[in-house]
Enzyme design. Structure first.
Site, mmCIF file in Angstrom:
data_model
loop_
_atom_site.group_PDB
_atom_site.id
_atom_site.type_symbol
_atom_site.label_atom_id
_atom_site.label_comp_id
_atom_site.label_asym_id
_atom_site.label_seq_id
_atom_site.Cartn_x
_atom_site.Cartn_y
_atom_site.Cartn_z
ATOM 1 N N GLU A 70 0.797 -1.239 0.000
ATOM 2 C CA GLU A 70 0.000 0.000 0.000
ATOM 3 C C GLU A 70 0.823 1.281 0.000
ATOM 4 O O GLU A 70 0.516 2.210 0.739
ATOM 5 C CB GLU A 70 -0.959 -0.012 1.203
ATOM 6 N N GLU A 108 -5.754 -11.085 -1.005
ATOM 7 C CA GLU A 108 -6.545 -10.909 0.232
ATOM 8 C C GLU A 108 -8.035 -10.912 -0.106
ATOM 9 O O GLU A 108 -8.791 -10.046 0.352
ATOM 10 C CB GLU A 108 -6.175 -9.583 0.913
#
Ligand code: GLA
Length: 389
Positions: A149, A256
């Site tokens: 991220e 995920e």
């Protein structure tokens, strides 16, 4: 007599199909070269439970939901704990499962490190952490999330974080170089992010970053698409994004996955976006059972609820069984060549240029800060003592 003959001739193909069809996602995934994974926690893996039975029945890859993040592994500076990751990795080994490593560098769940400032200090923290955690788990991990991220949600470059404040645009190059020194060719090095699964400003930004890194011959192998999604997901755009990353020679893993209020069609569409692309190599759900999801037990976002399998599982097994054999053959060839590092012309060029890169090391910010170290072909530091593991 005639009727008996007809029945017998019908029975043959039915019998043949039932023996050929795979009985689990793991087996069906294996048949097409795809890892089927789930996030888990070491405290869920001891003793016997329906949870463990389900995990073992359908999955062949695991990843720590939290236990290998920065804070849990380095609770205070230089003090490392691997207990959680070891528990999950022991389970993976005992059950013949692959494992993802999540994650070296992230702005969240990083504890004390978030208070560190200044380039030299941050480099020291980053290198020590990657050397230690990477060294400990090396050879047990197939895919490493080196960076998590770091791209802004608006897609206009890097997210403002303590890592970025100290290193600016060298952040990704530096992290991949440090990871590669430790992991070498023993695992695939990934950039992982959310909200960039399909085609949008953020995925364009990540694509541009990946392209820059590949062209700069940085040791990146793959992109992780987190896939925290909702019902009605746009699988066509996700497939296009995976395809363009494949054109850079990069692997893609769905890392995920959870689909809020996901219908069977959403799960199958997402799986097909992966199966359509030879470079999509792992399909990993963020948990096993809704009851333990980070989103909340009412999310209807995973493949089990209260230990009961959902119909999605059988549909996914069938989707895997219908994968295009041409793409499957290409995926298997891609995987068999080891890393993308040797599987694509751009990446081959990177390897061949490695000698030049190391000779010109002083022009690379990451190498010029490491006390004039000499690097070998794997990017390992030849002058420093053994890495701290
Ligand atoms: C992000 C992180 C994961 C996890 C989820 C929420 O996606 O990458 O590690 O923290 O948020 O569980």
């Amino acid at each position: 007599m005639v009727r008996q003959l007809v029945c017998a001739s019908l029975a043959v193909p039915l019998f043949a199909y039932s023996t050929w069809a795979q009985s689990s996602m793991a087996a069906a995934g294996k048949a097409v070269g795809l890892n089927i994974g789930a996030a888990t926690n070491s405290n869920q893996l001891t003793g016997t439970s329906t949870y463990i039975t389900n995990l073992k029945a359908q999955f062949n890859m695991v990843v720590c939901e939290n236990e290998m993040k920065f804070q849990p592994t380095e609770g205070s500076r230089g003090k490392f704990s691997y207990r959680g990751g070891d528990g999950v990795s022991d389970f993976a080994k005992a059950n013949g499962m692959a494992m993802r490593g999540h994650t070296f560098i992230w702005h969240s769940q990083s504890g004390w490190a978030a208070n560190i400032t200044g380039k030299a200090e941050i480099l020291n923290v980053m290198k020590t952490h990657i050397d230690s955690v990477g060294g400990h788990f090396k050879d047990k991990i197939l895919e490493w999330d080196v960076l998590n991220e770091i791209t802004s949600d608006a897609g206009n470059g890097l997210r403002g974080t303590f890592w970025q404040a100290a290193l600016g645009n060298d952040l990704p190059d530096t992290a991949f170089a440090y990871a590669h020194r430790v992991i070498g060719e023993a695992g695939h090095l990934y950039y992982n992010d959310y909200g960039a699964e399909g085609l949008n400003a953020k995925s364009n930004s990540i694509y541009n970053l990946a392209k820059r890194l590949v062209e700069a011959k940085a040791p990146i192998d793959g992109i992780g698409l987190q896939c925290h999604l909702s019902a009605g997901l746009n699988a066509k755009d996700i497939s296009s994004n995976i395809k363009r990353l494949g054109e850079l020679g990069l692997r893609v893993s769905m890392t995920e996955i959870d689909i809020k209020n996901g219908k069977t069609a959403d799960w199958v569409n997402l799986m097909n976006a992966c199966l359509e692309n030879f470079n999509c190599v792992s399909f990993v759900t963020w948990g096993v059972d809704d009851s333990r999801s980070w989103i909340g037990s009412n999310c209807d976002c995973l493949l089990y609820n209260n230990n009961q399998p959902k119909a999605h599982i059988q549909a996914l097994i069938e989707a895997l069984g219908k994968a295009d054999p041409t793409v499957t053959a290409k995926r298997k060839e891609f995987i068999a060549k080891g890393a993308t590092r040797v599987a694509h012309p751009l990446q081959n060029a990177r390897r061949m240029a490695a000698g030049n890169l190391l000779r010109n090391a002083s022009s690379m910010p990451v190498f010029s800060v490491s006390s004039g170290a000499v690097l070998n072909i794997l990017g390992r530091n030849q002058t420093s003592p053994a890495l701290s593991h």
